[in-house]
Design a protein around this motif. Structure first.
Motif, PDB file in Angstrom:
ATOM      1  N   LEU A  38       7.318  12.544  -0.692  1.00 13.66           N
ATOM      2  CA  LEU A  38       6.474  11.361  -0.425  1.00 13.66           C
ATOM      3  C   LEU A  38       7.328  10.247   0.174  1.00 13.66           C
ATOM      4  N   THR A  70       8.016  10.315   3.821  1.00 12.94           N
ATOM      5  CA  THR A  70       6.948   9.852   4.718  1.00 12.94           C
ATOM      6  C   THR A  70       6.829   8.324   4.688  1.00 12.94           C
ATOM      7  N   GLY A  71       7.760   7.657   4.015  1.00 11.48           N
ATOM      8  CA  GLY A  71       7.770   6.192   4.012  1.00 11.48           C
ATOM      9  C   GLY A  71       7.147   5.553   2.790  1.00 11.48           C
ATOM     10  N   LEU A  72       6.673   6.368   1.853  1.00  7.96           N
ATOM     11  CA  LEU A  72       6.043   5.808   0.655  1.00  7.96           C
ATOM     12  C   LEU A  72       7.097   5.462  -0.402  1.00  7.96           C
ATOM     13  N   ARG A 131      -3.730   7.080  -4.948  1.00 11.05           N
ATOM     14  CA  ARG A 131      -2.292   6.819  -4.946  1.00 11.05           C
ATOM     15  C   ARG A 131      -1.650   7.262  -6.250  1.00 11.05           C
ATOM     16  N   LYS A 163       0.821  -1.220   0.000  1.00 10.28           N
ATOM     17  CA  LYS A 163       0.000   0.000   0.000  1.00 10.28           C
ATOM     18  C   LYS A 163       0.854   1.270   0.000  1.00 10.28           C
ATOM     19  N   ASN A 164       2.161   1.116   0.134  1.00 14.12           N
ATOM     20  CA  ASN A 164       3.039   2.288   0.122  1.00 14.12           C
ATOM     21  C   ASN A 164       3.423   2.731  -1.281  1.00 14.12           C
ATOM     22  N   PHE A 186      -0.719  10.726  -8.581  1.00 12.32           N
ATOM     23  CA  PHE A 186      -0.644  12.183  -8.551  1.00 12.32           C
ATOM     24  C   PHE A 186      -0.103  12.705  -9.883  1.00 12.32           C
TER      25      PHE A 186
END
Lengths: 314, 276
Positions: A70, A73-75, A52, A27-28, A54
């Motif tokens: 992004l 933030t761990g994505l 998800r 989901k990341n 952009f």
């Protein structure tokens, strides 16, 4: 039923499918585009994961910077644009915000080199390999068919650190099967040989090398062919093995031959096992408009050119 | 609204941070004093009133983040973070020296408490948009703060990021422009004027306020109003004085980066203390 990776019509479809499939389990994973979503068909990803995806509009520098944020933030951001913009226009952002800052940005540049065809010289990056190779620690690769595209783009996505994938959008070929072992950083020996090794990267160049082998056989020359999809880090063990085995190497790339695949191989071999390496590619020239067939001839990257190069080797 | 005691405490804290900033640069002999000193009130109120951060856990996921896009303001950021307890005050003496954790421009991989690496002007703006976007997607209900320079706003990337933040309706992105009117070569108006800066941001779809950047009450009210705006990103243009509080730098050209010797530092610090 197992997926048939070699049934795609275009490598872009293999790429977008690979990301969409991976996103189901991770989901990341998020995707970004800069108003070229329609060119790579990432709308399929967007339709499935609208929160998800952009599209930042025509602002590649901003896209790469947003991707870096992004990532912070761990994505896992996968950002696409044409290779000319990914490399030339957003280079400082990719260098600093993504790589120097140790972020995890997966940059994808489509239409590399002569495959940008009708978009012409302005859109024809021959220098992206060279630029990207100079970014410390960056993984740089170019798949040569749908199977390698699917597998390598997924491997890159889960690799810890930024990557740059050079991707021919349109067209593909049936080269590998779903069972072929394909690993980022490891070249693929397509055919063995004893007289010379052809090391190529990307769909058009690997195709040309494979065709050249048949022509060389008629001349009584046994040529090995390696698909060196990952230009950095280089599969040094494989290069050394074939340098020792065949004594001569010809590299073929759809990019400036300065600081690309051929350079990487020459740099390595000159220090450990000096070997004759003839580097085929673009020789310090800009691109120009034309069909792929015209451009491949114009820049002397046809199978016949490879044969000529091999025959001229001392 | 801050009460009188709170204002006094913040003013005292700002003097502490200014003293540490001057001391660190003087220890080195030279540095980016101008744009560091002009954002001290902002850093003070962010770290001592508004930002939810934990100095013992600087990478905590659920925290507010600050991107100082004008990365050369590092010395003031480091003084603020050291004072807050993110790392020992002694580190400030290593500013810009080989092997330091406090390089000239902010580095998230070296300095505890620094939330993004900056230095090439303009890039922090897009990174802040990405952080705010990533937080929203992941349901992290925290604010992303961004500090831009006025000279920095000549970079095109700032305006690309301005468009994307508005397009993505990033209500939890709060940006500040350190409008100190000077850049490296000269006064901004003599190089590449940007007035009216507030109207430019408003026309890009941002919630805009313009305040005295050295006034704690104004800062406090503006941040509160920015947080209350949930549909648009916010820009707070800070009317500031470059090199504010370093008496040998205020009001002169060439104060972007300048030499500071220990005598000048002592005199400037004594002057600050006399104002308490």
């Amino acid at each position: 039923m197992a997926k048939k990776y070699n049934t795609y019509d275009h490598m872009r479809d293999a790429f977008v499918d690979a990301m969409t499939d991976l996103a189901a389990a991770n989901k990341n994973l998020v995707m970004l585009d800069a108003d070229l979503s329609g060119c790579v068909n990432s709308g399929c990803f967007q339709a499935k994961y609208p929160d998800r995806f952009f599209n930042v509009g025509i602002s590649e520098a901003d896209m790469v910077g947003i991707a870096a944020g992004l990532s912070a933030t761990g994505l896992i951001p996968v950002a696409h644009t044409f290779a000319c913009f990914a490399s030339r226009r957003a280079f400082d952002q990719f260098f600093l915000s993504a790589n120097y800052a140790k972020q995890n940005v997966k940059l994808v540049g489509t239409d590399p080199g002569i495959t940008s065809q009708m978009n012409g010289g302005t859109h024809m990056p021959f220098e992206d390999f060279g630029l990207m190779k100079m970014v410390p620690g960056l993984v740089v690769f170019e798949p040569s068919d749908s199977v390698s595209c699917y597998k390598l783009s997924q491997q890159a996505a889960i690799h810890k650190g930024s990557t740059y994938m050079r991707l021919q959008r349109k067209g593909t070929t049936v080269r590998y099967t779903d069972d072929t072992k394909i690993e980022l950083g490891r070249g693929i020996v397509i055919k063995d040989g004893i007289d010379v090794t052809l090391i190529a990267t990307g769909l058009v160049m690997v195709d040309a090398a494979v065709k050249a082998v048949e022509l060389l056989e008629a001349e009584g020359i046994s040529a090995a062919v390696i698909d060196m999809h990952t230009v950095k880090p280089l599969d040094e063990a494989l290069v050394l093995e074939y340098a020792k085995k065949t004594g001569k190497i010809v590299t073929i790339e759809n990019a400036q031959r300065c600081n690309g695949l051929g350079s990487a191989i020459s740099d390595y071999l000159s220090e450990v096992h000096p070997t004759l390496v003839k580097r085929m590619g673009i020789d310090d020239e800009f691109g120009e408009v034309g069909t792929l067939a015209y451009l491949q001839k114009r820049y002397s990257l046809m199978p016949e050119d490879i044969v000529k190069t091999v025959l001229a080797l001392k | 609204m801050l009460n009188e005691a709170e204002v006094k405490a913040l003013q005292k804290k700002a003097i502490d941070i200014r003293k540490l900033t001057i001391g660190a640069i003087a220890n080195l002999g030279a540095g980016h004093i101008g744009g560091a000193m002009s954002i001290v009130e902002l850093l003070t109120i962010l770290y001592h009133k508004w930002m939810q951060v934990d100095p013992t856990d600087p990478k905590k996921v659920d925290r507010d983040k600050l991107v100082v896009s004008k990365g050369h303001s590092g010395p003031a950021v480091y003084a603020t973070l050291a004072d807050k307890g993110f790392f020992p005050l002694e580190w400030l003496d290593t500013l810009n020296q080989g092997g330091t954790n406090l390089p000239s421009h902010c580095d998230m991989n070296k300095t505890p408490g620094v939330d993004f690496t900056t230095g090439s002007l303009g890039q922090g703006s897009s990174a802040a948009v990405g952080i705010a976007l990533g937080n929203r997607y992941q349901g992290i209900e925290r604010f992303t703060y961004l500090v831009l320079g006025d000279g920095e706003s000549q970079e095109g990337q700032v305006w690309e990021a301005a468009m994307s933040a508005a397009q993505f309706k990033l209500g939890k992105l709060i940006a500040f422009t350190d409008y100190n009117k000077q850049q490296l070569d000269d006064y901004c108006d003599n190089i590449m004027g940007m007035d009216p800066l507030d109207e430019k941001w408003a026309s890009f779809g941002w919630h805009v306020q313009k305040i005295d950047g050295h006034d704690f009450n104004a800062l406090d009210a503006a941040i509160e109003a920015a947080q209350a705006e949930t549909k648009k990103p916010s820009m707070i243009v800070l009317d500031t004085v470059k090199s504010k509080g370093y008496c040998f730098g205020e009001g002169i050209k060439g104060n972007h980066s300048m030499g500071i010797n220990t005598e000048q530092a002592s005199e400037a610090i004594a002057k600050l203390e006399s104002e308490v």
